[in-house]
Design a protein around this motif. Sequence first.
Motif, PDB file in Angstrom:
ATOM      1  N   ALA A  90      -7.850  49.808 -83.561  1.00 32.68           N
ATOM      2  CA  ALA A  90      -9.015  50.378 -82.901  1.00 32.68           C
ATOM      3  C   ALA A  90     -10.141  49.353 -82.904  1.00 32.68           C
ATOM      4  O   ALA A  90     -10.305  48.606 -83.865  1.00 32.68           O
ATOM      5  CB  ALA A  90      -9.469  51.646 -83.624  1.00 32.68           C
ATOM      6  N   PRO A  91     -10.899  49.294 -81.825  1.00 26.01           N
ATOM      7  CA  PRO A  91     -12.023  48.357 -81.823  1.00 26.01           C
ATOM      8  C   PRO A  91     -13.072  48.790 -82.851  1.00 26.01           C
ATOM      9  O   PRO A  91     -13.230  49.969 -83.157  1.00 26.01           O
ATOM     10  CB  PRO A  91     -12.575  48.454 -80.404  1.00 26.01           C
ATOM     11  CG  PRO A  91     -12.095  49.762 -79.895  1.00 26.01           C
ATOM     12  CD  PRO A  91     -10.792  50.050 -80.594  1.00 26.01           C
ATOM     13  N   ALA A  92     -13.727  47.815 -83.392  1.00 28.70           N
ATOM     14  CA  ALA A  92     -14.749  48.104 -84.402  1.00 28.70           C
ATOM     15  C   ALA A  92     -15.903  48.851 -83.753  1.00 28.70           C
ATOM     16  O   ALA A  92     -16.318  48.522 -82.637  1.00 28.70           O
ATOM     17  CB  ALA A  92     -15.260  46.802 -85.010  1.00 28.70           C
ATOM     18  N   PRO A  93     -16.395  49.883 -84.401  1.00 27.10           N
ATOM     19  CA  PRO A  93     -17.522  50.606 -83.811  1.00 27.10           C
ATOM     20  C   PRO A  93     -18.763  49.722 -83.789  1.00 27.10           C
ATOM     21  O   PRO A  93     -18.927  48.833 -84.628  1.00 27.10           O
ATOM     22  CB  PRO A  93     -17.712  51.800 -84.761  1.00 27.10           C
ATOM     23  CG  PRO A  93     -17.143  51.343 -86.055  1.00 27.10           C
ATOM     24  CD  PRO A  93     -16.011  50.405 -85.700  1.00 27.10           C
ATOM     25  N   PRO A  94     -19.607  49.924 -82.814  1.00 27.45           N
ATOM     26  CA  PRO A  94     -20.821  49.106 -82.761  1.00 27.45           C
ATOM     27  C   PRO A  94     -21.704  49.414 -83.971  1.00 27.45           C
ATOM     28  O   PRO A  94     -21.671  50.513 -84.518  1.00 27.45           O
ATOM     29  CB  PRO A  94     -21.499  49.534 -81.453  1.00 27.45           C
ATOM     30  CG  PRO A  94     -20.946  50.885 -81.164  1.00 27.45           C
ATOM     31  CD  PRO A  94     -19.559  50.913 -81.746  1.00 27.45           C
ATOM     32  N   PRO A  95     -22.475  48.449 -84.406  1.00 27.60           N
ATOM     33  CA  PRO A  95     -23.340  48.699 -85.564  1.00 27.60           C
ATOM     34  C   PRO A  95     -24.399  49.734 -85.202  1.00 27.60           C
ATOM     35  O   PRO A  95     -24.810  49.855 -84.045  1.00 27.60           O
ATOM     36  CB  PRO A  95     -23.977  47.331 -85.831  1.00 27.60           C
ATOM     37  CG  PRO A  95     -23.890  46.612 -84.533  1.00 27.60           C
ATOM     38  CD  PRO A  95     -22.646  47.111 -83.866  1.00 27.60           C
ATOM     39  N   PRO A  96     -24.813  50.510 -86.187  1.00 27.91           N
ATOM     40  CA  PRO A  96     -25.836  51.520 -85.888  1.00 27.91           C
ATOM     41  C   PRO A  96     -27.141  50.835 -85.510  1.00 27.91           C
ATOM     42  O   PRO A  96     -27.417  49.707 -85.923  1.00 27.91           O
ATOM     43  CB  PRO A  96     -25.974  52.297 -87.211  1.00 27.91           C
ATOM     44  CG  PRO A  96     -25.512  51.334 -88.250  1.00 27.91           C
ATOM     45  CD  PRO A  96     -24.450  50.497 -87.601  1.00 27.91           C
TER      46      PRO A  96
END
Length: 172
Positions: A90-96
């Motif tokens: 899974a692609p890494a979630p964008p940083p908050p």
Amino acid sequence: MTREAKIGALAILLLALGYVAYHSLWPVNAAPPVSTVTEKFVPLPVENPALRLDLLDAQKKFEYQGPRRNIFDIAPPPPPARPANPVPVAPAPPPPPPPLVVPATFFGYVADVQTGTRRALFSDGDDVYILGVGEILGGRFRLLQIGNSTAELEETSTGRRTTLTMEEPSGS
């Protein structure tokens, strides 16, 4: 056009056709023969006519490493082999997003006795801002709610919210 004129035009055309055919079928500048018996043989100037055995040995040791397939078969080659159970990555979630930083300090509120409406007091250095609910602070933050010890603000461009707690203003 008279009959004599037609015959004359035909004769001129036949002469032109004969001239073009003669020059296209029998060229005037014919090349001389390639070699004659009377000429002496002159070998090409080669510096070292010996065989390069080192290059031949290198060619003998070469092994083809590419895909093995029949070049006479018109069917496309089979797809490359894949692992039996590929693990999906899974692609890494964008940083908050970074937390909102309000350039002012909430230091109190005032309430109108007759209407019961509240107005929040904010300070930014020596500047003091008095805002009611729905008004904008610094052209960027909208005041949503005023509590007893907090003020809730919303950034107008993104809709993100933050809550400021009541602090004593600096410098007093």
